[in-house]
Design an enzyme around this catalytic site. Structure first.
Site, short mmCIF file in Angstrom:
data_model
loop_
_atom_site.label_atom_id
_atom_site.label_comp_id
_atom_site.label_asym_id
_atom_site.label_seq_id
_atom_site.Cartn_x
_atom_site.Cartn_y
_atom_site.Cartn_z
CE1 TYR A 1 -3.95 -2.01 4.82
CE2 TYR A 1 -3.59 0.28 4.18
CZ TYR A 1 -3.81 -1.04 3.84
OH TYR A 1 -3.88 -1.40 2.51
CB THR B 1 -0.92 0.02 1.24
OG1 THR B 1 -1.58 1.29 1.32
CG2 THR B 1 -0.12 -0.19 2.52
#
Length: 339
Positions: free
Chosen positions: A149, A125
């Site tokens: 995350y 990501t």
């Protein structure tokens, strides 16, 4: 690209019943690969996996089951999408993210090494960059995640790098920017309830599932004051995984970390204007305060992936991305499926 008769093994897709994973399955099938999907259906859907694909209900952290699956189906590569992906949730429940994204991935990688898998494509990501100082952001920019995350994904990238240095495994870590849209043939799309992506939310508003779209901040240092993001069509992202896999096979001693984006940003207001145009309606917009941790602009420097892989975007027009997402939202309503 390898021909259909040249595929040396099957590919295991973890999280293949989810949004991005299901599109990767379709891209692999379209390219002639034999695919096995492993998913615990925590957020995925069994109907999202084509009937022709072998489906295994299970968890990537179950090493014995994973190794048995690898052996049974002649798995030579893994595309790893399974995990948790809500930034806000990761702040409130960090242990879930370090378990699902980092610890489970570590176990999966160990299972792969033990079973003789040599190629691994990882769903990473742009959140690994945190608040980048230079935009477009390149792969060698400082990695400073501002939420669990992003850090959970960066930790898995490091695990892969260390393992690849010690074992006969090469990997591609693909750092996504803002994924949107749905399969142009209507075979899959974003279906998980509670998704937080702007285009998905706007399409829900257009189809009556929401009353409005919130705009979080209008005072950013951008042309119109709203946040700017690089939106990539999910089918282009899926194609990038296939291209990365075939590059790994052709270059067994090399690994790759690459951004996957278009290198072009759109503001929140620009996106909503396009949604209004595609839907021929004015969706209600409500101004909300900034959300903590949202960078003003996040756009990919995508030169590395373009220079390394055969991948080229095919669905980069923002109106096309919106139209495909809207078509899928209507399909969900017609079929009475979850979203």
């Amino acid at each position: 690209m390898l021909g259909r008769s040249d595929k040396p093994f099957s590919v295991l897709v973890t999280g293949g019943a989810g949004y991005i994973g299901s599109h990767a399955v379709l891209a692999l099938l379209d390219a002639g690969w034999k695919v096995v999907v492993l998913d615990n259906l925590a957020t995925g859907f069994r109907w999202a996996v084509p009937e022709t694909v072998e489906f295994v209900l299970g968890d990537v952290a179950d090493m014995e089951m994973v190794q048995a699956t690898i052996a049974k189906h002649n798995i030579g590569a893994i595309l790893h999408f399974a995990g948790s992906l809500l930034v806000g949730e990761s702040v409130g429940n960090p242990l879930k993210y370090y378990r699902n994204n980092t610890a489970a991935s570590r176990t999966l990688i160990e299972a792969a090494i033990g079973a003789g898998v040599h190629h691994f494509v990882f769903s990473s990501t742009a959140a690994t960059y945190g608040m980048p100082e230079v935009v477009p952001v390149a792969e060698d920019a400082p990695k400073a995640p501002i939420n669990p995350y992003g850090l959970s994904k960066l930790m898995t990238e490091q695990i892969l790098a260390d393992v690849a240095a010690a074992h006969p495994l090469n990997y591609a870590a693909l750092r996504y920017f803002n994924v949107a849209g749905a399969d142009p043939q209507g075979r899959s799309g974003q279906s998980v309830a509670g998704a937080t992506h702007l285009i998905h939310i706007a399409c829900e508003a257009a189809t009556g599932k929401r009353g409005h779209v919130g705009i979080y901040g209008d005072d950013y240092p951008t042309p119109d004051g709203t946040g700017v993001r690089d939106y990539i069509h999910v089918s282009d992202l899926a194609d990038a995984h296939v291209a990365a896999l075939e590059w790994l096979i052709a270059n067994p001693s090399e690994s790759l970390t690459a951004n996957v984006g278009y290198g072009r940003g759109y503001s929140v207001l620009e996106v909503l204007d396009v949604v209004d145009h595609v839907t021929n309606m004015a969706i209600e917009r409500r101004q909300e305060p900034r959300r903590a941790g949202d960078p003003p602009t996040l756009v990919a420097d995508n030169r590395r992936i373009l220079e390394t892989l055969s991948w080229r975007p095919r669905h980069g027009d923002l109106a096309s991305i919106v139209a495909s997402a809207l078509a899928w939202e209507r399909t969900l309503q017609e079929r009475g499926l979850s979203s």
